[in-house]
Design a protein around this motif. Structure first.
Motif, PDB file in Angstrom:
ATOM      1  N   ASN A 267       0.927  -1.224   0.171  1.00 53.24           N
ATOM      2  CA  ASN A 267      -0.028  -0.143  -0.162  1.00 53.24           C
ATOM      3  C   ASN A 267       0.754   1.307  -0.138  1.00 53.24           C
ATOM      4  O   ASN A 267       0.434   2.357   0.163  1.00 53.24           O
ATOM      5  N   TRP A 273      -0.352  -6.398   1.361  1.00 48.76           N
ATOM      6  CA  TRP A 273      -1.708  -7.192   1.366  1.00 48.76           C
ATOM      7  C   TRP A 273      -1.620  -8.398   0.363  1.00 48.76           C
ATOM      8  O   TRP A 273      -0.988  -8.427  -0.633  1.00 48.76           O
ATOM      9  N   GLU A 343      -4.757  -1.930  -2.477  1.00 51.10           N
ATOM     10  CA  GLU A 343      -5.373  -0.575  -1.733  1.00 51.10           C
ATOM     11  C   GLU A 343      -5.295   0.380  -2.514  1.00 51.10           C
ATOM     12  O   GLU A 343      -4.263   1.007  -3.048  1.00 51.10           O
ATOM     13  N   LEU A 348     -10.108  -1.591  -0.575  1.00 51.99           N
ATOM     14  CA  LEU A 348      -9.258  -2.764  -1.322  1.00 51.99           C
ATOM     15  C   LEU A 348     -10.247  -3.178  -2.394  1.00 51.99           C
ATOM     16  O   LEU A 348     -11.438  -3.293  -2.571  1.00 51.99           O
ATOM     17  N   LEU A 363     -12.198  -0.550   3.848  1.00 54.23           N
ATOM     18  CA  LEU A 363     -11.417  -0.851   4.968  1.00 54.23           C
ATOM     19  C   LEU A 363     -12.181  -0.258   6.299  1.00 54.23           C
ATOM     20  O   LEU A 363     -12.383   0.926   6.143  1.00 54.23           O
TER      21      LEU A 363
END
Length: 371
Positions: A267, A273, A343, A348, A363
């Motif tokens: 991110n 992620w 992200e 997301l 999120l």
């Protein structure tokens, strides 16, 4: 000979032929014995939960797609205007407006676009499982960047990320098996995958790490000091140092994951992620130490071989490889087989190999309690 005896003889012959086929018929895999650690249970840091319940699905305008005709949007990329891009299994790259509406065909690689990311010049760089590493200009025109390294053609160009200096880091999942035969690479566990780097200035490609069992996701750390590389077939992620005193060295970033790791992204701030496309398969884990049994499984029809389970599973990792967030959904209506999580501005975006849509999930802020 009575009718019953003839029937018995026929069935015995049929069974004998079937056994001979399962035992000696040639198969394309040359399995290597490997014993995985016991799969961690979905407790503790991997506690099963329903945080991904209700992911919003963004239509790709493909009607009622089927495999081979507009399916499996593996990765997601967003341009400077916030427009959303994904690649389908029929070669098309679809673009949506920033609000997730108005899908349109942006380009067609005539291959199978998997990993996607934009370079500093606004070109969409694509890891195409069939064509290799490609650059797609803002007008949709496609240019080949590289399709081989060290004299070995790519068999399944998979994922990528671009460093601040413009170097494109990417994976060739398997130099032996194509994407449509990815289960054979997993069954073989032969180390056919590679982590590579392409220099757009010199137009040269070099191998940074080889002997990987289905090399997959790639992400560069925010400080540019290392890359993380997913090894799907070994349930782990490597850290490859790109600068500093450890430059060129490799270590395990996180090991013995509870599922098959697929795509990974940064991110740009504090987390990676990681998408786990499906939980571990207990039967497959038991087969992996036994090459002969894996050959038998390779001879079975596809519908009898291990297959992904319908499940949503995404983890956030910090710069040390520690799990800092755990998002799951095992309900029947879950957004299944998430292959990548990207992200942008607190949202997301999910790609999937089991859906015909992109997923979107806002999120929760740290102050909001988890369900």
């Amino acid at each position: 000979m009575t009718k019953a005896r003839r029937l018995f003889s026929f069935l015995a012959a049929l069974i004998s032929i079937g056994l001979l086929y399962l035992l000696v018929w040639p198969v394309p895999i040359s399995p290597k014995a490997w014993t995985p650690s016991p799969a961690p249970p979905l407790t503790g840091q991997y506690q099963a939960n329903s945080q991904l319940r209700g992911i919003e699905r963004l239509s790709l305008g493909t009607g009622s797609p089927r495999p081979g005709a507009g399916y499996a949007p593996e990765d997601v990329a967003l341009d400077a205007e916030g427009r959303i891009y994904t690649g389908l299994d029929d070669g098309r790259i679809i673009r949506l407006h920033a609000d997730g509406t108005n899908p349109e065909t942006f380009s067609n690689t005539q291959g199978r676009p998997l990993g996607l990311t934009f370079d500093a010049n606004g070109n969409l760089i694509v890891a195409d499982a069939i064509k290799g590493l490609l650059s797609v200009a803002p007008d949709g025109s496609v240019t080949m960047l590289t399709s081989a390294a060290d004299g070995v053609p790519f068999g399944c160009t998979n994922d990528l990320d671009i460093a601040a200096d413009g170097t494109i880091y990417f994976t060739d999942a398997s130099s032996k098996f194509h994407l449509t035969n990815f289960t054979e690479d997993i069954l073989e566990h032969g180390g056919n995958g590679r982590f590579l780097a392409y220099d757009p200035k010199t137009k040269t490609t070099r191998t940074l790490l080889g002997n990987l069992s289905f090399a997959n996701g790639v992400a560069i750390s925010p400080d540019q000091s290392f890359a993380v590389v997913v090894e799907t077939g070994a349930y782990r992620i490597h850290r490859v140092w790109l600068s500093g005193a450890k430059r060129g060295q490799t270590e395990i970033f996180i090991d013995n994951l509870p599922g098959f790791p697929d795509g990974i992204s940064s991110n740009g701030k504090d987390r990676f992620w990681l998408a786990l496309v499906t939980p571990r398969d207990a039967a497959l884990d038991k087969l992996l130490p036994h090459p002969f049994l894996r050959k038998i499984v390779a001879r079975l029809p596809k519908f009898l071989q291990p297959a992904p389970k319908r499940y949503s599973f995404v983890l956030a990792l910090d710069s040390s490889g520690r799990v800092i967030e755990n998002l799951q959904d095992g309900s029947p209506e879950c957004f299944a087989e998430i292959a990548n999580a990207v992200e942008r501005n607190g949202v997301l975006y999910f790609g999937s190999i089991g859906e015909a849509a992109i997923g979107r999930y806002r999120l929760r802020s740290p102050s909001q309690p988890s369900p």
